[in-house]
Write an enzyme that holds these catalytic residues in place. Structure first.
Site, PDB file in Angstrom:
ATOM      1  CG  MET A   1      -6.437  23.733   4.590  1.00 56.42           C
ATOM      2  SD  MET A   1      -8.093  23.814   4.996  1.00 56.42           S
ATOM      3  CE  MET A   1      -8.196  23.985   6.649  1.00 56.42           C
TER       4      MET A   1
ATOM      5  CE1 TYR B   1      -4.209  32.439   8.671  1.00 53.24           C
ATOM      6  CE2 TYR B   1      -3.507  30.612   7.362  1.00 53.24           C
ATOM      7  CZ  TYR B   1      -4.563  31.396   7.831  1.00 53.24           C
ATOM      8  OH  TYR B   1      -5.702  31.187   7.307  1.00 53.24           O
TER       9      TYR B   1
ATOM     10  CE  LYS C   1       0.717  -0.818   2.590  1.00 50.60           C
ATOM     11  NZ  LYS C   1       1.413  -1.647   3.321  1.00 50.60           N
TER      12      LYS C   1
ATOM     13  NE  ARG D   1       2.302  -3.797  10.728  1.00 50.73           N
ATOM     14  CZ  ARG D   1       2.466  -3.187   9.468  1.00 50.73           C
ATOM     15  NH1 ARG D   1       2.603  -2.023   9.554  1.00 50.73           N
ATOM     16  NH2 ARG D   1       2.480  -4.156   8.252  1.00 50.73           N
TER      17      ARG D   1
HETATM   18  C1  LIG Z   1       2.605  -1.809   2.856  1.00 48.34           C
HETATM   19  C2  LIG Z   1       3.089  -3.179   2.863  1.00 48.34           C
HETATM   20  C3  LIG Z   1       4.055  -3.717   1.882  1.00 48.34           C
HETATM   21  C4  LIG Z   1       4.780  -2.992   1.108  1.00 48.34           C
HETATM   22  O1  LIG Z   1       5.600  -2.209   1.757  1.00 48.34           O
HETATM   23  P1  LIG Z   1       6.686  -1.048   1.193  1.00 48.34           P
HETATM   24  O2  LIG Z   1       7.743  -0.802   2.315  1.00 48.34           O
HETATM   25  O3  LIG Z   1       5.979   0.078   0.636  1.00 48.34           O
HETATM   26  O4  LIG Z   1       7.474  -1.601  -0.044  1.00 48.34           O
HETATM   27  C5  LIG Z   1       4.268  -5.275   1.964  1.00 48.34           C
HETATM   28  N1  LIG Z   1       3.685  -5.935   2.534  1.00 48.34           N
HETATM   29  C6  LIG Z   1       2.717  -5.609   3.376  1.00 48.34           C
HETATM   30  C7  LIG Z   1       2.200  -6.671   4.615  1.00 48.34           C
HETATM   31  C8  LIG Z   1       2.396  -4.100   3.677  1.00 48.34           C
HETATM   32  O5  LIG Z   1       1.673  -3.798   4.689  1.00 48.34           O
END
Ligand SMILES: *Cc1c(COP(=O)(O)O)cnc(C)c1O
Length: 359
Positions: free
Chosen positions: A308, A260, A49, A143
């Protein structure tokens, strides 16, 4: 719409950009193999992701597939579409599931939604009867996911569940008692709900031990060089190095400021190099005080505030000229500890202005 739709068009990458990410295919594959080995008999997937945690999902996926990974996890249908070509024939799960407006993309995609709520379950049953899906159970993080009671209510009857999953809230602390409680709650739901596979552990969860692995693990952070738990220190290899071009070198007389706000005042005459990197490239202001670049074997500390797009470093006594490339010091756990930012934020914040060179 094909997977080459507009959402899949990558941001413009300038091959001559004065900023580059040097990405190590061998380290990425070795990290995956380490988590796969620690997963024991469970299959080991990969969370890709957020564009592969900022490193580039379309480049990460084929390398992990070559290493043996078959199961990929993304957040949204746009992310699934962006790696559709690379994941052909592989398993993709969309963690945020399926809202009403996601249905056209979901029905056109071979990826599976992770159903998180009662509404999502009803929606998928109505829109795609008999089509495989994944289901998330909330075991204490509060969650995403169905409660154990909802999962036991008959709600899931008739669904074709490929992967039943839950997510650990505190796995980075092996001593947290919630880990064991979540594991037990998940094992109880998994024993009662028919599903192809059960999956609980992220990177840190894998480090908790074999009884957290179930049938499939889902590491993310550790694949990309983050250290998810104390047990992974020294095992996970860095995957990305950053190099920035020197845009200018200047002499700063004693008593003059740099940057800055004039937060740095030269105590003596120094030489400063101005580098092409800033907080828009994920080099956040909080990294400045403990930060540095390397000119060969000379450590060049950051001077003043991060801009930046620019960073000043002290190159007094080092052989540095305009046009040189300096490596940005970047140890993820150390930078996270020094800045108060998480390793996840440091990875996903990198931005889109890098040349990305895989070796
Ligand atoms: C992001 C995520 C993972 C991976 O987690 P890491 O801590 O990056 O290894 C696994 N399962 C779910 C549901 C996630 O959202």
């Amino acid at each position: 719409m094909t997977h080459r739709g507009s959402a899949a068009i990558p941001p413009v990458v300038n091959p001559a950009a004065p900023l580059r990410l040097l990405l190590d295919s061998a380290a990425l594959a070795a990290n995956w193999r380490w988590f796969a080995q620690r997963s024991g008999t469970a299959a080991c997937g990969a969370a890709v992701k957020a564009d592969g945690y900022g490193l580039g999902a379309a480049e990460v996926v084929p390398r992990l597939a070559d290493a043996g990974c078959r199961d990929f996890f993304v957040t949204t249908w746009g992310e699934a579409r962006a790696i559709a070509a690379e994941t052909a024939g592989l398993s993709v799960s969309v963690l945020h599931g399926v809202r009403e407006e996601d249905l056209p993309a979901a029905l056109a995609s071979p990826a599976r939604p992770v159903l998180n709520s009662v509404n999502m379950v009803a929606r998928w049953k109505a829109a795609a009867p008999g089509r495989p899906c994944d289901v998330m159970i909330d075991t204490g993080m509060n969650r995403l996911g169905l409660s154990a009671a909802e999962a036991a209510s008959g709600l899931l009857d008739g669904l074709r569940i490929e992967t039943l999953m839950s997510h650990l809230a505190c796995a980075d602390d092996p001593g947290d008692a919630l880990n064991g409680r979540q594991r037990e709650r998940f094992a109880a739901v998994a024993a009662a709900v028919p599903a192809g596979r059960a999956s609980l552990a992220n990177s840190a969860g894998i480090c908790l031990g074999a009884d957290y692995a179930f049938d499939l693990t889902r590491p993310g952070l550790g694949l990309y060089g983050g250290v998810p738990a104390p047990g992974a220190a020294g095992q996970v290899r860095p995957v990305a190095r950053i190099e920035a071009a020197v845009l200018q070198v200047r002499d700063v007389p004693a008593g003059e400021i740099v940057g800055y706000g004039g937060t740095f005042v030269a105590p003596a005459a120094i030489r400063a190099a101005i580098l092409n990197i800033g907080y828009a490239d994920g080099y956040f202001r909080r990294l400045g005080p403990a930060g540095a670049a390397w000119a060969g074997s000379t450590r060049c500390p950051v001077l003043g505030l991060v801009s930046m797009d620019l960073l000043a470093v002290n190159v007094t006594g080092a052989d540095v000229a305009e046009g040189d490339w300096l490596e940005i010091e970047r140890d993820l756990p150390a930078a996270a500890a020094a800045s108060g930012l998480s390793q996840y934020e440091l990875l996903t914040g990198l931005g889109h202005r890098y040349q990305r060179r895989w070796t």
